[in-house]
Design an enzyme around this catalytic site. Sequence first.
Site, PDB file in Angstrom:
ATOM      1  N   SER A 152      30.573  55.681  26.806  1.00 39.56           N
ATOM      2  CA  SER A 152      32.120  56.238  26.838  1.00 39.56           C
ATOM      3  C   SER A 152      32.474  56.562  25.389  1.00 39.56           C
ATOM      4  O   SER A 152      32.234  55.814  24.560  1.00 39.56           O
ATOM      5  CB  SER A 152      33.151  55.532  27.582  1.00 39.56           C
ATOM      6  OG  SER A 152      34.116  55.802  27.411  1.00 39.56           O
TER       7      SER A 152
ATOM      8  N   TYR B 288      36.055  46.766  28.520  1.00 38.96           N
ATOM      9  CA  TYR B 288      35.685  48.005  28.804  1.00 38.96           C
ATOM     10  C   TYR B 288      34.603  48.821  27.676  1.00 38.96           C
ATOM     11  O   TYR B 288      33.565  49.243  27.675  1.00 38.96           O
ATOM     12  CB  TYR B 288      36.534  48.910  29.491  1.00 38.96           C
ATOM     13  CG  TYR B 288      35.914  50.530  29.933  1.00 38.96           C
ATOM     14  CD1 TYR B 288      35.203  50.818  30.939  1.00 38.96           C
ATOM     15  CD2 TYR B 288      35.994  51.515  28.956  1.00 38.96           C
ATOM     16  CE1 TYR B 288      34.770  51.802  31.545  1.00 38.96           C
ATOM     17  CE2 TYR B 288      35.823  52.822  29.649  1.00 38.96           C
ATOM     18  CZ  TYR B 288      35.028  52.765  30.734  1.00 38.96           C
ATOM     19  OH  TYR B 288      34.483  54.016  31.051  1.00 38.96           O
TER      20      TYR B 288
HETATM   21  P1  NAD Z   1      34.689  57.052  39.905  1.00 36.71           P
HETATM   22  O1  NAD Z   1      35.421  55.952  40.126  1.00 36.71           O
HETATM   23  O2  NAD Z   1      34.733  58.391  40.811  1.00 36.71           O
HETATM   24  O3  NAD Z   1      33.116  56.604  39.883  1.00 36.71           O
HETATM   25  C1  NAD Z   1      32.785  55.458  39.742  1.00 36.71           C
HETATM   26  C2  NAD Z   1      31.769  55.200  40.917  1.00 36.71           C
HETATM   27  O4  NAD Z   1      31.014  53.824  40.800  1.00 36.71           O
HETATM   28  C3  NAD Z   1      32.476  54.960  42.373  1.00 36.71           C
HETATM   29  O5  NAD Z   1      31.644  55.823  43.289  1.00 36.71           O
HETATM   30  C4  NAD Z   1      32.320  53.518  42.784  1.00 36.71           C
HETATM   31  O6  NAD Z   1      32.101  53.245  44.259  1.00 36.71           O
HETATM   32  C5  NAD Z   1      31.094  53.293  42.214  1.00 36.71           C
HETATM   33  N1  NAD Z   1      30.735  51.833  41.606  1.00 36.71           N
HETATM   34  C6  NAD Z   1      31.621  50.786  41.180  1.00 36.71           C
HETATM   35  N2  NAD Z   1      31.254  49.685  41.179  1.00 36.71           N
HETATM   36  C7  NAD Z   1      29.829  49.777  41.627  1.00 36.71           C
HETATM   37  C8  NAD Z   1      28.877  48.796  41.964  1.00 36.71           C
HETATM   38  N3  NAD Z   1      29.220  47.572  41.686  1.00 36.71           N
HETATM   39  N4  NAD Z   1      27.649  49.395  42.283  1.00 36.71           N
HETATM   40  C9  NAD Z   1      27.485  50.493  42.677  1.00 36.71           C
HETATM   41  N5  NAD Z   1      28.451  51.455  42.533  1.00 36.71           N
HETATM   42  C10 NAD Z   1      29.810  51.059  42.042  1.00 36.71           C
HETATM   43  O7  NAD Z   1      34.932  57.588  38.523  1.00 36.71           O
HETATM   44  P2  NAD Z   1      34.288  58.491  37.207  1.00 36.71           P
HETATM   45  O8  NAD Z   1      35.285  58.963  36.262  1.00 36.71           O
HETATM   46  O9  NAD Z   1      33.698  59.584  37.832  1.00 36.71           O
HETATM   47  O10 NAD Z   1      33.201  57.333  36.373  1.00 36.71           O
HETATM   48  C11 NAD Z   1      31.762  57.603  36.443  1.00 36.71           C
HETATM   49  C12 NAD Z   1      31.286  56.867  35.208  1.00 36.71           C
HETATM   50  O11 NAD Z   1      31.890  57.732  34.058  1.00 36.71           O
HETATM   51  C13 NAD Z   1      31.821  55.242  35.004  1.00 36.71           C
HETATM   52  O12 NAD Z   1      30.662  54.739  34.475  1.00 36.71           O
HETATM   53  C14 NAD Z   1      33.054  55.481  33.984  1.00 36.71           C
HETATM   54  O13 NAD Z   1      33.171  54.316  33.213  1.00 36.71           O
HETATM   55  C15 NAD Z   1      32.319  56.563  33.166  1.00 36.71           C
HETATM   56  N6  NAD Z   1      33.445  57.322  32.220  1.00 36.71           N
HETATM   57  C16 NAD Z   1      34.514  57.808  32.756  1.00 36.71           C
HETATM   58  C17 NAD Z   1      35.335  58.605  32.040  1.00 36.71           C
HETATM   59  C18 NAD Z   1      36.526  59.366  32.617  1.00 36.71           C
HETATM   60  O14 NAD Z   1      37.296  59.706  31.933  1.00 36.71           O
HETATM   61  N7  NAD Z   1      36.467  59.523  33.849  1.00 36.71           N
HETATM   62  C19 NAD Z   1      34.996  58.785  30.618  1.00 36.71           C
HETATM   63  C20 NAD Z   1      33.915  58.077  30.028  1.00 36.71           C
HETATM   64  C21 NAD Z   1      33.139  57.425  30.856  1.00 36.71           C
END
Ligand code: NAD
Length: 248
Positions: A140, A155
Site C-alpha cells: 500500500s 497497517y
Molecule cells: P476488501 O475488504 O473488499 O477486500 C479484503 C478481502 O480480504 C475481503 O474479501 C475479506 O473477506 C478478505 N479477508 C480478510 N481477512 C482475511 C483472512 N484472514 N483470510 C482470508 N481473507 C481475508 O477491500 P480491498 O480494498 O479490495 O482490499 C484488498 C487489499 O488491498 C487489502 O490487502 C488492502 O489492504 C489493500 N489495499 C487497499 C487499498 C484501498 O484503498 N482500497 C489501498 C491499498 C491497499
Amino acid sequence: MLLAGKTAVISGAAGARGIGFATAKTFAAQGARVAILDLDGAGAAKAAAELGKEHLGVACNVTDKADCERAVSEVLKSFGQVDILINNAGITQPVKVWDISPQDWDRIQDVNLRGVLYLSQALMPHMQARKAGSIACMSSVSAQRGGGILGGAHYSAAKAGVLGLAKAMARELGPDGIRVNCVTPGLIVTDINIGKIAPEKEKEILAGIPLNRLGRPQDVANIFLFLASDLSAYTTGAVIDVNGGMHI
Ligand code: NAD
C-alpha cells in the site's frame, strides 16, 4: 488472451466491489481458471460461481498456516497446477498510533503480513517443483508515505513488511523460476473505505492526487494482470505504484 491455460489463486476476492474480485474477473476474461480464497467462504463460492463453473471458491483464513495448506491442496486437486498467486487479502483499522493495542497490532500484522508468508509457503513446493510461478503481493501507499488515509501505523508497518518479504522471496525463489512482485495502491474505492471518508476529507485527498481522481479496483487489477502474465517475464522484486501520483 494473456493468461490462456493458466491457473490463479487470489486471496481476499469475495467482495463484489473489492480489488480481489476485479482481479479475478480480469484474469478469467484473459483465459485463466481462478480460485478465490477468502475468510468468507460463502462469499468466495458465490464470487467464483459468478465467474463461471470452471472457477473455484474456497474458504481460507490466511492467518492460519494449516488452513492455507488445506485450501491450496483443494485447489491443486481440482486444477492440477497453479501458475499465479495474488496475495491480496487484507484488513485495515483507522486508529491513532497511541491507541494501538497489542491485539490490534497482532490482528493487522496477521492478516496483512503473516498471511502473505503462509499462503506463499503453501504454494512454494508446487511452484518450485514446476520451476515456474508468479506471485504478486498487496502492499500500500501507506507503507511508503507513512500512513494511509484510513489505516493506522500498524497497517503501514504491515504493508511495509510485505515489501521486504516480497523482495526477499524474489531473491530466494528467482533461481526456481518464480517471480515475486508487489503493488502499492493509493486510495482505491472499495468496501474497505466506501462511506468512511467525509466529503471535506475526500476533497483534501483529491488535492494531493495529480491525476485528480480516486482509484478504481480495475486500476489495480490491470497491474496484477501485467505481473501475472509473461509481459513481466523479466520483472521480479519490483514495486509498482498505482496511486494517481499521490506519492511520487
Ligand atoms: P476488501 O475488504 O473488499 O477486500 C479484503 C478481502 O480480504 C475481503 O474479501 C475479506 O473477506 C478478505 N479477508 C480478510 N481477512 C482475511 C483472512 N484472514 N483470510 C482470508 N481473507 C481475508 O477491500 P480491498 O480494498 O479490495 O482490499 C484488498 C487489499 O488491498 C487489502 O490487502 C488492502 O489492504 C489493500 N489495499 C487497499 C487499498 C484501498 O484503498 N482500497 C489501498 C491499498 C491497499
